[in-house]
Design a protein around this motif. Sequence first.
Motif, PDB file in Angstrom:
ATOM      1  N   GLU A 135      80.944  48.162  10.436  1.00  0.00           N
ATOM      2  CA  GLU A 135      82.086  49.075  10.354  1.00  0.00           C
ATOM      3  C   GLU A 135      81.734  50.284   9.493  1.00  0.00           C
ATOM      4  OE1 GLU A 135      85.515  47.613   8.376  1.00  0.00           O
ATOM      5  OE2 GLU A 135      84.437  47.061   6.553  1.00  0.00           O
ATOM      6  N   GLY A 136      82.449  51.364   9.742  1.00  0.00           N
ATOM      7  CA  GLY A 136      82.217  52.557   8.936  1.00  0.00           C
ATOM      8  C   GLY A 136      82.909  53.777   9.528  1.00  0.00           C
ATOM      9  N   ILE A 137      82.482  54.956   9.044  1.00  0.00           N
ATOM     10  CA  ILE A 137      83.039  56.224   9.510  1.00  0.00           C
ATOM     11  C   ILE A 137      81.955  57.005  10.239  1.00  0.00           C
ATOM     12  CG2 ILE A 137      83.879  58.490   8.722  1.00  0.00           C
ATOM     13  CD1 ILE A 137      86.048  56.506   8.585  1.00  0.00           C
TER      14      ILE A 137
ATOM     15  N   ASP B 126      78.968  59.809  27.712  1.00  0.00           N
ATOM     16  CA  ASP B 126      79.044  58.359  27.538  1.00  0.00           C
ATOM     17  C   ASP B 126      79.485  57.955  26.129  1.00  0.00           C
ATOM     18  OD1 ASP B 126      78.290  57.633  30.112  1.00  0.00           O
ATOM     19  OD2 ASP B 126      76.156  57.762  29.647  1.00  0.00           O
ATOM     20  N   VAL B 127      79.541  58.931  25.214  1.00  0.00           N
ATOM     21  CA  VAL B 127      79.910  58.626  23.831  1.00  0.00           C
ATOM     22  C   VAL B 127      81.432  58.500  23.729  1.00  0.00           C
ATOM     23  CG1 VAL B 127      79.896  59.470  21.450  1.00  0.00           C
ATOM     24  CG2 VAL B 127      77.866  59.735  22.876  1.00  0.00           C
ATOM     25  N   THR B 128      81.891  57.466  23.048  1.00  0.00           N
ATOM     26  CA  THR B 128      83.338  57.172  22.997  1.00  0.00           C
ATOM     27  C   THR B 128      83.950  57.394  21.613  1.00  0.00           C
ATOM     28  OG1 THR B 128      82.868  54.841  22.551  1.00  0.00           O
ATOM     29  CG2 THR B 128      83.170  55.467  24.859  1.00  0.00           C
ATOM     30  N   VAL B 129      83.160  57.898  20.654  1.00  0.00           N
ATOM     31  CA  VAL B 129      83.685  58.127  19.300  1.00  0.00           C
ATOM     32  C   VAL B 129      83.401  59.566  18.866  1.00  0.00           C
ATOM     33  CG1 VAL B 129      83.498  55.722  18.575  1.00  0.00           C
ATOM     34  CG2 VAL B 129      81.533  57.242  18.263  1.00  0.00           C
ATOM     35  N   LYS B 130      84.172  60.014  17.877  1.00  0.00           N
ATOM     36  CA  LYS B 130      83.966  61.380  17.385  1.00  0.00           C
ATOM     37  C   LYS B 130      83.853  61.368  15.856  1.00  0.00           C
ATOM     38  CE  LYS B 130      88.919  62.545  17.491  1.00  0.00           C
ATOM     39  NZ  LYS B 130      89.431  61.309  18.046  1.00  0.00           N
ATOM     40  N   LYS B 131      83.381  62.451  15.305  1.00  0.00           N
ATOM     41  CA  LYS B 131      83.173  62.574  13.864  1.00  0.00           C
ATOM     42  C   LYS B 131      84.489  62.354  13.112  1.00  0.00           C
ATOM     43  CE  LYS B 131      81.231  65.702  10.380  1.00  0.00           C
ATOM     44  NZ  LYS B 131      80.618  67.022  10.120  1.00  0.00           N
ATOM     45  N   GLY B 132      84.392  61.593  12.019  1.00  0.00           N
ATOM     46  CA  GLY B 132      85.576  61.309  11.201  1.00  0.00           C
ATOM     47  C   GLY B 132      86.339  60.074  11.631  1.00  0.00           C
ATOM     48  N   GLU B 133      85.927  59.467  12.746  1.00  0.00           N
ATOM     49  CA  GLU B 133      86.642  58.306  13.277  1.00  0.00           C
ATOM     50  C   GLU B 133      86.141  57.011  12.621  1.00  0.00           C
ATOM     51  OE1 GLU B 133      87.212  56.053  17.599  1.00  0.00           O
ATOM     52  OE2 GLU B 133      86.660  58.189  17.545  1.00  0.00           O
ATOM     53  N   TYR B 134      87.073  56.119  12.319  1.00  0.00           N
ATOM     54  CA  TYR B 134      86.717  54.794  11.795  1.00  0.00           C
ATOM     55  C   TYR B 134      86.336  53.896  12.973  1.00  0.00           C
ATOM     56  CZ  TYR B 134      87.411  49.979  10.279  1.00  0.00           C
ATOM     57  OH  TYR B 134      87.249  48.635  10.043  1.00  0.00           O
ATOM     58  N   VAL B 135      85.246  53.138  12.818  1.00  0.00           N
ATOM     59  CA  VAL B 135      84.826  52.208  13.873  1.00  0.00           C
ATOM     60  C   VAL B 135      84.656  50.805  13.287  1.00  0.00           C
ATOM     61  CG1 VAL B 135      83.701  53.901  15.369  1.00  0.00           C
ATOM     62  CG2 VAL B 135      82.385  52.827  13.534  1.00  0.00           C
ATOM     63  N   LYS B 136      84.988  49.812  14.098  1.00  0.00           N
ATOM     64  CA  LYS B 136      84.817  48.418  13.701  1.00  0.00           C
ATOM     65  C   LYS B 136      83.413  47.944  14.073  1.00  0.00           C
ATOM     66  CE  LYS B 136      89.628  47.115  14.645  1.00  0.00           C
ATOM     67  NZ  LYS B 136      90.485  46.238  15.475  1.00  0.00           N
ATOM     68  N   LYS B 137      82.972  46.898  13.412  1.00  0.00           N
ATOM     69  CA  LYS B 137      81.716  46.251  13.762  1.00  0.00           C
ATOM     70  C   LYS B 137      81.831  45.678  15.171  1.00  0.00           C
ATOM     71  CE  LYS B 137      78.636  42.535  12.174  1.00  0.00           C
ATOM     72  NZ  LYS B 137      78.407  41.532  11.112  1.00  0.00           N
ATOM     73  N   GLY B 138      80.854  45.999  16.023  1.00  0.00           N
ATOM     74  CA  GLY B 138      80.879  45.499  17.396  1.00  0.00           C
ATOM     75  C   GLY B 138      81.644  46.381  18.361  1.00  0.00           C
ATOM     76  N   GLN B 139      82.248  47.450  17.879  1.00  0.00           N
ATOM     77  CA  GLN B 139      82.997  48.360  18.757  1.00  0.00           C
ATOM     78  C   GLN B 139      82.025  49.159  19.620  1.00  0.00           C
ATOM     79  OE1 GLN B 139      85.942  50.806  16.736  1.00  0.00           O
ATOM     80  NE2 GLN B 139      85.732  52.445  18.244  1.00  0.00           N
ATOM     81  N   VAL B 140      82.360  49.329  20.892  1.00  0.00           N
ATOM     82  CA  VAL B 140      81.511  50.137  21.783  1.00  0.00           C
ATOM     83  C   VAL B 140      81.640  51.600  21.374  1.00  0.00           C
ATOM     84  CG1 VAL B 140      81.106  50.903  24.156  1.00  0.00           C
ATOM     85  CG2 VAL B 140      81.712  48.516  23.708  1.00  0.00           C
TER      86      VAL B 140
END
Length: 351
Positions: free
Chosen positions: A270-272, A305-319
């Motif tokens: 997890e992280g930012i 194909d990227v599903t996240v953006k800068k500043g977003e919190y993501v969980k461990k194992g999240q695509v």
Amino acid sequence: MKKRNFIAIIATVCFLSSTFPSSLSYANEGKEKIEDELQEIQGDKDKKQEDIKSIESNLDKQKKQLQETEQQIHDKQKEIDSQEEKLKKRQKQVEKYRKVLHGRLADIYKRGEMADLATLLEADSFSEFLSTYETILLVLDKDENLFEKERKQEEAIVKIKKKLEEEQTEYKKMQAEGKKSFEEYKDKLTKSKSELASIEKKENNIEADLQKIRIQEIKSGNFKFKGPMQKPANAPISSNYGWRTNPYPQMHAGIDYNGDTGDPIYAAAEGIVVRSEPASGYGYVVQIDHGEGIVSLYAHMWSWDVTVKKGEYVKKGQVIGKMGNNGQSTGSHLHFEVQKNNQRVNPAPYM
């Protein structure tokens, strides 16, 4: 005068700092309390799960016992039915011999003793007289013996049948008790599963609260690395961290996972997201800050194909994206790096 005012201000600040804990201290205390509560709830959950396993085990044993008892009752009924058939046949035989014996006795009674005496006197000799007399006695004796034999066999069958019925009654009693116990275990299981669902709901709510605190910590930059990391792709490793000679001598600062275009890529922890942009030879990259100076990098993706953006919190194992061959790449793969305080390091010890 100014000097005295300045000293007074400093003294006031020191007093306030020592008297009132900081908001961070309050937050930490609140977090610790929630974590303790979560630990207690998880202990209750483990105990309840053990209870459920025990109940399910007993329920399974009770079920098998009921099945065995049911089979025993069925088998016993077959034996009873078999003895019932034998008894019916034997009763017919007894009735038959009873009629023969009664008929013979009735005939003697109707004819009277003189008739039998006349039969005996008709004999031409004394030996014939004795023979005729013995014959009459033998016929009567034989009829009586046959009748008695059939009657005794009838009694034996009745006893066997009675014993079988008693055994079947015991089995039915066992079945009734087993069924009662089975239903009790079912009720216990339903109740325990309901209680487990309630505990899990509390656990989820507490974890959600902790997650909110964690996200706030991460977004504020005040958070710790929560390892170990997981594999960022479900694919075999094609190149490890370290020096390599193919395609030319160089230091390979990450791990390559060889897969197909479109295979999912997962956040290792997890992280930012601190970077989501094109990076020349690396193609499109994503970087995630995991706290304590630890950052992971994912390369050779395509932007779409990227599903996240800068500043977003993501969980461990999240695509976070899909595998590609963007940038300096000989084929579809994921180049994965770990950095510690801006220095690229071997990812293996963090995984």
